[in-house]
Design a protein around this motif. Sequence first.
Motif, PDB file in Angstrom:
ATOM      1  N   SER A 186       3.853  24.363 -17.193  1.00 11.51           N
ATOM      2  CA  SER A 186       2.766  23.897 -17.354  1.00 11.51           C
ATOM      3  C   SER A 186       2.582  22.390 -17.113  1.00 11.51           C
ATOM      4  O   SER A 186       1.225  22.000 -16.869  1.00 11.51           O
ATOM      5  CB  SER A 186       2.469  24.103 -19.005  1.00 11.51           C
ATOM      6  OG  SER A 186       3.711  23.312 -19.689  1.00 11.51           O
ATOM      7  N   GLN A 187       3.536  21.676 -17.003  1.00 13.15           N
ATOM      8  CA  GLN A 187       3.289  20.217 -16.811  1.00 13.15           C
ATOM      9  C   GLN A 187       2.800  20.088 -15.215  1.00 13.15           C
ATOM     10  O   GLN A 187       2.045  19.230 -14.906  1.00 13.15           O
ATOM     11  CB  GLN A 187       4.601  19.477 -17.070  1.00 13.15           C
ATOM     12  CG  GLN A 187       4.338  17.985 -16.503  1.00 13.15           C
ATOM     13  CD  GLN A 187       3.661  17.206 -17.467  1.00 13.15           C
ATOM     14  OE1 GLN A 187       3.911  16.888 -18.775  1.00 13.15           O
ATOM     15  NE2 GLN A 187       2.560  16.904 -17.095  1.00 13.15           N
ATOM     16  N   VAL A 188       3.546  20.982 -14.421  1.00  7.43           N
ATOM     17  CA  VAL A 188       3.353  20.973 -13.027  1.00  7.43           C
ATOM     18  C   VAL A 188       1.822  21.305 -12.612  1.00  7.43           C
ATOM     19  O   VAL A 188       1.211  20.860 -11.901  1.00  7.43           O
ATOM     20  CB  VAL A 188       4.297  21.608 -12.376  1.00  7.43           C
ATOM     21  CG1 VAL A 188       4.062  21.629 -10.737  1.00  7.43           C
ATOM     22  CG2 VAL A 188       5.701  20.920 -12.259  1.00  7.43           C
ATOM     23  N   ALA A 189       1.623  22.212 -13.335  1.00  7.01           N
ATOM     24  CA  ALA A 189       0.257  22.709 -13.176  1.00  7.01           C
ATOM     25  C   ALA A 189      -0.882  21.875 -13.520  1.00  7.01           C
ATOM     26  O   ALA A 189      -2.006  21.771 -12.966  1.00  7.01           O
ATOM     27  CB  ALA A 189      -0.103  24.198 -14.005  1.00  7.01           C
ATOM     28  N   ALA A 195       0.700  -1.219  -0.090  1.00  5.78           N
ATOM     29  CA  ALA A 195      -0.112  -0.017  -0.005  1.00  5.78           C
ATOM     30  C   ALA A 195       1.095   1.227   0.047  1.00  5.78           C
ATOM     31  O   ALA A 195       0.550   2.303  -0.694  1.00  5.78           O
ATOM     32  CB  ALA A 195      -0.950   0.022   1.249  1.00  5.78           C
ATOM     33  N   GLY A 196       2.045   1.390   0.865  1.00  8.32           N
ATOM     34  CA  GLY A 196       2.979   2.328   0.785  1.00  8.32           C
ATOM     35  C   GLY A 196       3.341   2.711  -0.401  1.00  8.32           C
ATOM     36  O   GLY A 196       3.507   3.823  -0.859  1.00  8.32           O
ATOM     37  N   LEU A 197       3.782   1.533  -1.248  1.00 10.29           N
ATOM     38  CA  LEU A 197       4.636   1.994  -2.394  1.00 10.29           C
ATOM     39  C   LEU A 197       3.475   2.427  -3.580  1.00 10.29           C
ATOM     40  O   LEU A 197       3.960   3.148  -4.482  1.00 10.29           O
ATOM     41  CB  LEU A 197       4.980   0.615  -2.971  1.00 10.29           C
ATOM     42  CG  LEU A 197       6.185  -0.273  -1.832  1.00 10.29           C
ATOM     43  CD1 LEU A 197       6.521  -1.600  -2.676  1.00 10.29           C
ATOM     44  CD2 LEU A 197       7.465   0.490  -2.301  1.00 10.29           C
ATOM     45  N   ILE A 198       2.130   1.916  -3.438  1.00  4.34           N
ATOM     46  CA  ILE A 198       1.271   2.397  -4.372  1.00  4.34           C
ATOM     47  C   ILE A 198       1.006   3.815  -4.150  1.00  4.34           C
ATOM     48  O   ILE A 198       0.975   4.641  -4.836  1.00  4.34           O
ATOM     49  CB  ILE A 198       0.159   1.441  -4.267  1.00  4.34           C
ATOM     50  CG1 ILE A 198       0.178   0.122  -4.754  1.00  4.34           C
ATOM     51  CG2 ILE A 198      -1.333   2.331  -4.886  1.00  4.34           C
ATOM     52  CD1 ILE A 198      -0.946  -0.725  -4.597  1.00  4.34           C
ATOM     53  N   ILE A 199       0.669   4.232  -2.933  1.00  2.33           N
ATOM     54  CA  ILE A 199       0.472   5.500  -2.432  1.00  2.33           C
ATOM     55  C   ILE A 199       1.688   6.455  -2.966  1.00  2.33           C
ATOM     56  O   ILE A 199       1.623   7.637  -3.666  1.00  2.33           O
ATOM     57  CB  ILE A 199       0.149   5.809  -0.939  1.00  2.33           C
ATOM     58  CG1 ILE A 199      -0.918   5.073  -0.582  1.00  2.33           C
ATOM     59  CG2 ILE A 199       0.331   7.318  -0.640  1.00  2.33           C
ATOM     60  CD1 ILE A 199      -1.065   4.913   0.943  1.00  2.33           C
ATOM     61  N   LEU A 200       2.874   5.989  -2.818  1.00  2.00           N
ATOM     62  CA  LEU A 200       4.042   6.877  -3.208  1.00  2.00           C
ATOM     63  C   LEU A 200       4.142   7.017  -4.539  1.00  2.00           C
ATOM     64  O   LEU A 200       4.398   8.071  -4.854  1.00  2.00           O
ATOM     65  CB  LEU A 200       5.284   5.830  -2.692  1.00  2.00           C
ATOM     66  CG  LEU A 200       6.686   6.527  -3.295  1.00  2.00           C
ATOM     67  CD1 LEU A 200       6.944   7.751  -2.065  1.00  2.00           C
ATOM     68  CD2 LEU A 200       7.806   5.538  -3.157  1.00  2.00           C
ATOM     69  N   ALA A 201       3.466   5.980  -5.617  1.00  2.00           N
ATOM     70  CA  ALA A 201       3.718   6.152  -7.009  1.00  2.00           C
ATOM     71  C   ALA A 201       2.798   6.929  -7.436  1.00  2.00           C
ATOM     72  O   ALA A 201       2.657   7.539  -8.596  1.00  2.00           O
ATOM     73  CB  ALA A 201       3.750   4.938  -7.700  1.00  2.00           C
ATOM     74  N   ALA A 202       1.685   7.215  -6.995  1.00  2.00           N
ATOM     75  CA  ALA A 202       0.472   7.487  -7.318  1.00  2.00           C
ATOM     76  C   ALA A 202       0.397   9.215  -7.237  1.00  2.00           C
ATOM     77  O   ALA A 202      -0.745   9.633  -8.273  1.00  2.00           O
ATOM     78  CB  ALA A 202      -1.155   7.278  -6.301  1.00  2.00           C
ATOM     79  N   ALA A 203       1.333   9.720  -6.773  1.00  2.00           N
ATOM     80  CA  ALA A 203       1.042  11.451  -6.945  1.00  2.00           C
ATOM     81  C   ALA A 203       2.486  11.812  -7.438  1.00  2.00           C
ATOM     82  O   ALA A 203       3.760  11.557  -7.101  1.00  2.00           O
ATOM     83  CB  ALA A 203       1.222  11.999  -5.490  1.00  2.00           C
ATOM     84  N   PRO A 204       2.568  12.540  -8.794  1.00  2.00           N
ATOM     85  CA  PRO A 204       3.631  13.210  -9.147  1.00  2.00           C
ATOM     86  C   PRO A 204       4.216  14.221  -8.537  1.00  2.00           C
ATOM     87  O   PRO A 204       3.470  14.972  -7.784  1.00  2.00           O
ATOM     88  CB  PRO A 204       3.174  13.577 -10.680  1.00  2.00           C
ATOM     89  CG  PRO A 204       1.684  13.053 -10.861  1.00  2.00           C
ATOM     90  CD  PRO A 204       1.166  12.587  -9.505  1.00  2.00           C
TER      91      PRO A 204
END
Length: 365
Positions: A146-149, A116-125
Amino acid sequence: MSLFERYLTLWVASCIAAGIALGHALPGLFHAVGAAEIARVNLPVAVLIWLMVTPMLLRIDFASLRQVGRHWRGIGVTLFINWAVKPFSMAALGWLFVGTLFRPYLPADQIDSFIAGLIILAAAPCTAMVFVWSNLTRGEPHFTLSQVALNDTIMVVAFAPIVGLLLGLSSITVPWGTLVLSVVLYIVIPVVVAQVLRRSLLASGGPAALDRLLGRLGPVSLAALLATLVLLFGFQGGQILAQPAVIGLLAVPILIQVYFNSGLAYLMNRAAGERHCVAGPSALIGASNFFELAVAAAISLFGFHSGAALATVVGVLVEVPVMLSVVWIVNRSRGWYERGAAGKGAAGKGVAGQEAAPKHAPREA
């Protein structure tokens, strides 16, 4: 490049060491800080993340989304990696390594929590550190902005569903109320506050007023980042010292994930004929994680001493040195990249005939 950026690895390593030492020496203090929570959301961590993220979000003009079309190849590649590849590839790597290959060597009662921790880590850029990585690769500033926004806009609505979907597939109970609250606290509120403050400052004092505030908030953001690292490693210091082998095993899928996603984004940009000054930050954005949000969400969902929290902290532990190695690879391979991209007309000019980015990109990019 600022003093912090130049010695980034040193500062992070110092905070990690200080956090572990303080957590070992003053466990009562850290337990008291850990108990200051509402609806399983830790208030000190929330405040530190607001202080850390809001100054970064102040730099982002969401009107820059109008510029997305200027670098549509790089934008398309990065969005594909961030939202269609990274969360799902990390889930697969978690199931393969943590759930199968390493299962005999890990605490049996924490296997699902680690995944679960690994999934949470990867789900947010990544949001904040992207500007540092882009600067180190002389990235195109308008593309990075623009990419970050765009990523932040998508993250507001996509983070919780993706995490919930993948945790559900992992047969892990998802406390949706806590997950949604985490998104509101760590994404929605900072974005809204930053944009309201930005517009107010620009309306009353223009860009000079915004620059003055950013200058004052810079040290606050840095102090909040360092304090967050000390706090997080203070909470997890006992586990890190007690089970270094577990830390090493959890680092394996994270390392594979970073190199896989950055390499895939880099090669896809080259194949599409995108310029190197776009491909570099695209690869780094595609590989890095919004670890502040990941750690906070893992703590909110599973608690300070959970395997999920430990897995996200391992992500913090390896993030900076690994991303610096990706920066080195991107910079050293520029000649090779541009020889391939030149055949597609992107080496000297950008999309729609734009001139190549200046040799030295602005600092905030």
